[in-house]
Design an enzyme around this catalytic site. Structure first.
Site, PDB file in Angstrom:
ATOM      1  N   LYS A 199      75.764  69.866  94.984  1.00  0.00           N
ATOM      2  CA  LYS A 199      75.809  68.605  94.079  1.00  0.00           C
ATOM      3  C   LYS A 199      77.087  68.856  93.014  1.00  0.00           C
ATOM      4  O   LYS A 199      77.910  67.989  92.876  1.00  0.00           O
ATOM      5  CB  LYS A 199      74.587  67.954  93.342  1.00  0.00           C
ATOM      6  CG  LYS A 199      73.744  67.242  94.382  1.00  0.00           C
ATOM      7  CD  LYS A 199      74.073  65.961  95.020  1.00  0.00           C
ATOM      8  CE  LYS A 199      73.002  65.017  95.724  1.00  0.00           C
ATOM      9  NZ  LYS A 199      73.591  63.954  96.484  1.00  0.00           N
TER      10      LYS A 199
ATOM     11  N   TYR B  14      70.545  72.908  96.770  1.00  0.00           N
ATOM     12  CA  TYR B  14      70.693  71.352  96.683  1.00  0.00           C
ATOM     13  C   TYR B  14      71.386  71.177  95.385  1.00  0.00           C
ATOM     14  O   TYR B  14      72.674  70.408  95.261  1.00  0.00           O
ATOM     15  CB  TYR B  14      69.364  70.525  96.608  1.00  0.00           C
ATOM     16  CG  TYR B  14      69.428  69.015  95.968  1.00  0.00           C
ATOM     17  CD1 TYR B  14      69.859  68.329  96.837  1.00  0.00           C
ATOM     18  CD2 TYR B  14      68.719  68.754  94.598  1.00  0.00           C
ATOM     19  CE1 TYR B  14      69.869  67.022  96.458  1.00  0.00           C
ATOM     20  CE2 TYR B  14      68.936  67.676  94.217  1.00  0.00           C
ATOM     21  CZ  TYR B  14      69.371  66.572  95.143  1.00  0.00           C
ATOM     22  OH  TYR B  14      69.406  65.212  94.936  1.00  0.00           O
TER      23      TYR B  14
END
Length: 313
Positions: free
Chosen positions: A141, A137
């Site tokens: 990003k 994750y």
């Protein structure tokens, strides 16, 4: 303005979109709707159910600005299917940015994450520190941020690194720290804290929505901005909850010592001011439950819901 909001039916989008409509904007809300659709009907709102991985470029016609919220949210969900996470959170962002630039769209607000820094020892984690993401994750990003910044010569790029969001949304999340611990106190009369000394930065959901609107209104505020205004130990959050609803706090050992702090002086200096606090979020979650507007349901837990979807697929 005429706005495209991706991930518009999510936790943040469900609070942001009504605020945008109330401010007079026209909104195209785009979302895959894994977790449902809770946006109120409005003459200036068009809701499109769709996957950002196969976004129809024709939808960009007439769009003035994009607020890109869509991603696979949080570490456990990202780890559930890393390939899916990279496709949605990184590759689709790159494609959307490229299509926006080709379409001549001059405004792009990207929702990154305060977790891109990884584990930092510094007391003040500012935007200038090196990014050392540790999960799928976090990594998606960071990559998406780099992609967005590569378009900064073609459009106004505004990147937000939000802290953990708290508070009530029509599309609720009970897997984020403040909301989760508050629900534990309400239902069990007991909060279980793993470790407790870990620090987490927090931002109220109304403030993160207001921040996206602030950026819309201030195109000169470009670049990367942290957004977290209360750095609190998990045990401190539990104690604040216990002040509002009688409950026992049980502290158990944790194998996760990670602390995240953020310094948000840069966005404060740009003129943004938060209006709500963690205490407000706790009070609002309790009140929503007592009004029966909020129940403890599986769909408010991203990982649990995505695992159920995978099993039924």
């Amino acid at each position: 303005m005429r706005l495209l909001v991706t991930g518009a039916c999510g936790y943040k989008g469900s609070v942001l979109v009504p605020k945008l409509l109330a401010a007079g904007h026209t909104v195209l809300a785009y979302d895959i709707q894994w977790f449902g659709q809770f946006l109120p009907a409005h003459e200036n709102l068009t809701v499109v159910q769709g996957d950002v991985r196969s976004f129809d470029v024709a939808l960009l016609d007439g769009i003035d600005a994009i607020i890109h919220l869509a991603s696979v949210a949080n570490d456990p969900c990202g780890d559930l299917d890393p390939k899916l996470t990279w496709e949605i959170s990184a590759l689709a962002t790159m494609q959307l940015a490229d299509n926006a630039a080709r379409a001549g769209i001059k405004r792009f607000i990207y929702a990154s994450s305060g977790s891109v820094y990884g584990v930092k020892e510094e007391e003040q984690v500012t935007e200038d520190l090196e990014l050392l993401p540790i999960s799928e994750y976090n990594k998606t990003k960071m990559v998406a941020e780099r992609v967005m910044l590569s378009y900064a010569d073609q459009m106004c790029v505004q990147i937000v690194r939000p802290a953990t969001v708290c508070g009530v949304s029509p599309r609720m999340r009970l897997d984020v720290s403040v909301n989760m611990l508050t629900m534990q106190a309400i239902k069990n009369g007991k909060i279980t804290v793993f470790g407790g000394e870990q620090v987490r930065p927090n931002i109220h959901i109304d403030d993160i929505a207001r921040l996206y609107m602030f950026l819309l209104d201030n195109p000169q505020v470009t670049g990367v901005y942290n957004a977290g205004f209360e750095n609190l130990k998990i045990i401190e959050i539990a104690e604040r909850i216990a002040e509002k609803i009688p409950c026992e706090i049980e502290v158990t050992p944790s194998n996760d010592p990670r602390s995240y702090r953020v310094n948000s002086d840069r966005i404060l200096a740009a003129g943004f001011k938060p209006e709500k606090s963690v205490d407000d979020a706790i009070t609002e979650v309790i009140a929503a439950y007592q009004r029966r507007d909020l129940m403890d349901e599986d769909r408010w837990y991203n990982l649990r819901w995505m695992e159920n979807m995978n099993q039924s697929a």
